[in-house]
Design a protein around this motif. Structure first.
Motif, PDB file in Angstrom:
ATOM      1  N   ARG A 199       0.831  -1.200   0.000  1.00 13.41           N
ATOM      2  CA  ARG A 199       0.000   0.000   0.000  1.00 13.41           C
ATOM      3  C   ARG A 199       0.868   1.253   0.000  1.00 13.41           C
ATOM      4  NH1 ARG A 199      -4.561  -0.852   4.563  1.00 13.41           N
ATOM      5  NH2 ARG A 199      -3.362   0.908   5.358  1.00 13.41           N
ATOM      6  N   ALA A 200       0.228   2.386  -0.344  1.00 12.54           N
ATOM      7  CA  ALA A 200       0.972   3.653  -0.425  1.00 12.54           C
ATOM      8  C   ALA A 200       1.571   4.032   0.933  1.00 12.54           C
ATOM      9  CB  ALA A 200       0.058   4.759  -0.940  1.00 12.54           C
ATOM     10  N   ASP A 201       0.814   3.805   2.044  1.00 13.08           N
ATOM     11  CA  ASP A 201       1.357   4.173   3.351  1.00 13.08           C
ATOM     12  C   ASP A 201       2.536   3.271   3.747  1.00 13.08           C
ATOM     13  OD1 ASP A 201      -0.255   1.947   3.576  1.00 13.08           O
ATOM     14  OD2 ASP A 201      -1.283   2.603   5.392  1.00 13.08           O
ATOM     15  N   ALA A 202       2.510   2.017   3.272  1.00 13.84           N
ATOM     16  CA  ALA A 202       3.622   1.115   3.568  1.00 13.84           C
ATOM     17  C   ALA A 202       4.877   1.487   2.788  1.00 13.84           C
ATOM     18  CB  ALA A 202       3.222  -0.328   3.256  1.00 13.84           C
ATOM     19  N   GLU A 203       4.694   2.056   1.594  1.00 13.05           N
ATOM     20  CA  GLU A 203       5.846   2.442   0.776  1.00 13.05           C
ATOM     21  C   GLU A 203       6.743   3.419   1.520  1.00 13.05           C
ATOM     22  OE1 GLU A 203       5.746   3.096  -3.471  1.00 13.05           O
ATOM     23  OE2 GLU A 203       3.602   2.712  -3.445  1.00 13.05           O
ATOM     24  N   VAL A 204       6.128   4.359   2.242  1.00 13.51           N
ATOM     25  CA  VAL A 204       6.905   5.368   2.971  1.00 13.51           C
ATOM     26  C   VAL A 204       7.816   4.686   3.983  1.00 13.51           C
ATOM     27  CG1 VAL A 204       6.768   7.342   4.519  1.00 13.51           C
ATOM     28  CG2 VAL A 204       5.114   7.099   2.651  1.00 13.51           C
TER      29      VAL A 204
END
Length: 656
Positions: free
Chosen positions: A556-561
């Motif tokens: 997910r996008a939040d995990a990418e960070v």
């Protein structure tokens, strides 16, 4: 056997069969209406079927579409919501996009953004998703752009549909209207139960843009079918216009029997329009519509869904030769066109192209955008023109006199007289049409939250090449100037702190704000941490949990960070090797949890290796399912959601 019950069961079986047959026949009739775009007729039947208690993904799709394609987005929300919440495994990603657009029409922007995140996950390379992911603070940009126009009152609208204004050289505004005339209203169009459109002319009072009483165009322009969206040559003697496929009193249709749109050209003789001819690049099998001429008359722009279009309609240009012939139509390309709708182009005297789109990021429905002419006949990236021209509803057919700064556009927003209304405006400020971007942020201690002055911040390109370097001021603030449409990496470093970095992709005119939190190292030598084998790197870097969607394994996008922090550590400490360990809670079968955690571990490893360009020998891992729970929440134990969440985790164990 009870003979009474036997015959009763037979009767009920026959009755149910007849009801099912009747329902199937009704749906068949509705589908026929829908496929020829008779959305209102189809909707009546679909609503009856839904009221009877019948549910299916196809029914919810058709009901949502019947409102969506008639620009009734608020009503579409109900059915797309049923579709996306009831049939999560069977959903076509395109319906997520339509649902997101419909949510915007009722100003549910946070929900619309979450749906677009799902859309991005499922599509991967859809340009509309890319625009959204790269412009997450689009509402901020639209607010920056807003207030550049003042809307003026206009009294010529009817209770029907009025839209597609254009200027001729006689101080008139030409527009399309379904108001009828002379007591002889046209046949009602089955797509939306509105009368067919005719072309009207209204004199413009230049001082304020007010329009006088409109009159139908003279000549052989108006027929019993649709005429709309016009464009005129500088001398006013040639007009291009849109009409249903109706040539020489013969109505044409495509292979499915649907009557589409074509472009026509007419000439003015003795104050009447005549010599009507169909343009050579029309087709019975696709629509060609909504013309606009360049200021010098050498190019004609239009909208079409011809075979090389990438969306529901794309914008095209074609050369207009001196002898009146045409070149080959050219698609305006990915900078302008998306998988959505790009339509109703207008090219001003300065060469700016205004058009309507629901593929570029806007407030909901169609928004008006502007693209600036560049070298070699190209256009810039499009910029949303902001409020009050754009709203949560459909806003389109924008035209502007750049000398008087007075213009017109159409909208189906609430508060109007009819289905679509024409609005006039005065431009009071210049739009932002140049990419003037920078990134700024504050560097802080990840634990104490104190700002870090004199921290070093490095700007790198997508290949990790250093571009600029700066230090934070006494308030911990840094900033860099950026180029548009360019990916960057921003990395923060400071003595005795572990480095951290963030990815950003510039797309629109925005101020990017990316704060950087640095983790203090312990037992450091020259600022480098002496990690121990067996430590969890996630804890050392103070990572947020790496969450996955239910039953999913994509990143997910939040995990990418958070994973970018792992990548930063691997880049900084070239001898570091880690083992990725993914876990689940106990709320599924043991075998399934093991399979799911294995998928998640592989997905995490793949992301680190590919995005970080890390040597595969340095990253290992596997899934552990529910075998190593951190609390009591084993099979059969009653636990809260929060307690189960503690077990759904990813660990990054240092092995060297």
């Amino acid at each position: 056997m009870n003979i009474k019950n036997y015959f009763l069961n037979i009767f009920l079986s026959i009755l149910l069969s007849c009801m099912a047959y009747s329902q199937d026949k009704r749906l068949e009739k509705a589908n026929e209406d829908f496929n020829r775009f008779a959305f209102v007729d189809a909707r009546k039947i679909y609503l009856q079927v839904a009221k009877s208690g019948y549910e299916s993904p196809e029914l919810f799709k058709k009901l949502g579409d019947s409102y969506y394609f008639n620009a009734q987005l608020e009503d579409a929300v109900i059915w797309y919501e049923k579709l996306t919440t009831t049939y999560t495994e069977e959903i076509d990603p395109e319906y997520l996009f339509r649902y997101s657009q419909s949510l915007k029409s009722v100003e549910r922007y946070d929900e619309a953004d979450k749906v677009m995140e799902q859309f991005n996950t499922l599509t991967g390379n859809d340009q509309r998703a890319e625009f959204f992911m790269n412009t997450r603070d689009y509402l901020k940009f639209i607010e920056m752009q807003s207030g550049k126009f003042r809307l003026l009152k206009l009294g010529i609208n009817s209770k029907f549909s009025d839209y597609a204004p254009s200027f001729n050289n006689q101080g008139q505004l030409i527009f399309a209207s379904s108001r009828g005339g002379g007591g002889m209203s046209k046949t009602v169009h089955e797509w939306n139960e509105m009368p067919f459109l005719d072309l009207y002319a209204s004199n413009i009072i230049e001082a304020n843009g007010i329009l006088q009483t409109p009159k139908k165009l003279k000549g052989k322009i108006n027929t019993k079918f649709h005429e709309s969206s016009t464009s005129f040559s500088k001398d006013g003697k040639t007009m291009y216009f849109t009409r249903n496929n109706y040539t020489k009193r013969k109505l044409g249709s495509n292979a499915a029997g649907t009557i589409l749109l074509k472009l026509y050209r007419a000439t003015l003789e003795e104050n009447k329009w005549t010599n009507i001819e169909e343009l050579p690049f029309n087709s019975d099998e696709y629509s060609v519509a909504h013309p606009t001429l360049s200021a010098d008359g050498t190019k004609l722009y239009f909208a079409s869904d011809m075979p090389d279009s990438r969306g529901l309609s794309d914008l095209y240009e074609v050369d207009v030769n001196e002898d009146g012939t045409f070149g080959e139509p050219r698609n305006l390309g990915d900078k302008i066109n998306t998988e959505g709708r790009e339509t109703f182009p207008y090219v001003s005297d300065s060469g700016r192209m205004y058009f309507a789109s629901d593929g570029h990021i806007g407030l909901g429905g169609l928004d008006v955008f502007v693209a600036v002419p560049g070298e070699f006949g190209t256009f810039s990236i499009p910029y949303n023109v902001g409020k009050p021209v754009n709203s949560e509803e459909d806003d389109f057919t924008f035209v502007l006199n750049e000398n008087t700064k007075i213009g017109y556009f159409s909208s189906n927003r609430s508060g109007g007289k009819g289905n679509d209304d024409i609005y006039s405006f005065k431009q009071t400020g210049e739009l932002i049409t140049e990419c003037n971007q920078y990134v700024t942020g504050v560097v802080t201690d990840a634990i104490t939250k104190e700002v870090l002055a004199e921290a070093e911040v490095i700007l790198l390109d997508n290949n990790n090449n250093e571009l600029q370097r700066t230090v934070t001021n006494e308030k911990g603030v840094y900033n860099f100037d950026l180029e548009c449409e360019t990916p960057y990496i921003v990395r923060g470093t400071k003595l005795n702190y572990s480095p951290t970095e963030t990815l950003l992709n510039t797309n629109k005119v925005l101020e990017f704000e990316h704060n950087l939190a640095l983790q203090l190292t312990e037992g450091s030598i020259d600022g480098r941490k002496e990690y121990r084998r067996g430590d969890d790197l996630a804890l050392l870097l103070d990572l947020e949990p790496i969450y996955f969607d239910l039953n999913k394994s994509f990143i997910r996008a939040d995990a990418e960070v958070e994973l970018q922090k792992i990548i930063a550590a691997l880049r900084e400490y070239t001898e570091l090797k880690i083992d990725v360990r993914s876990h689940t809670d106990s709320r599924a079968k043991d075998n399934y949890n093991m399979y799911l955690s294995e998928r998640r571990a592989k997905s995490t490893i793949k992301y680190i290796l590919e995005k970080g360009e890390i040597d595969p020998a340095r990253v290992t891992g596997r899934g552990y399912g529910e075998t190593t729970l951190v609390n009591k929440c084993a099979n059969g134990v009653d636990c809260s959601d929060e307690e189960h969440q503690l077990n759904r985790r990813s660990e990054f164990i240092i092995i060297q």
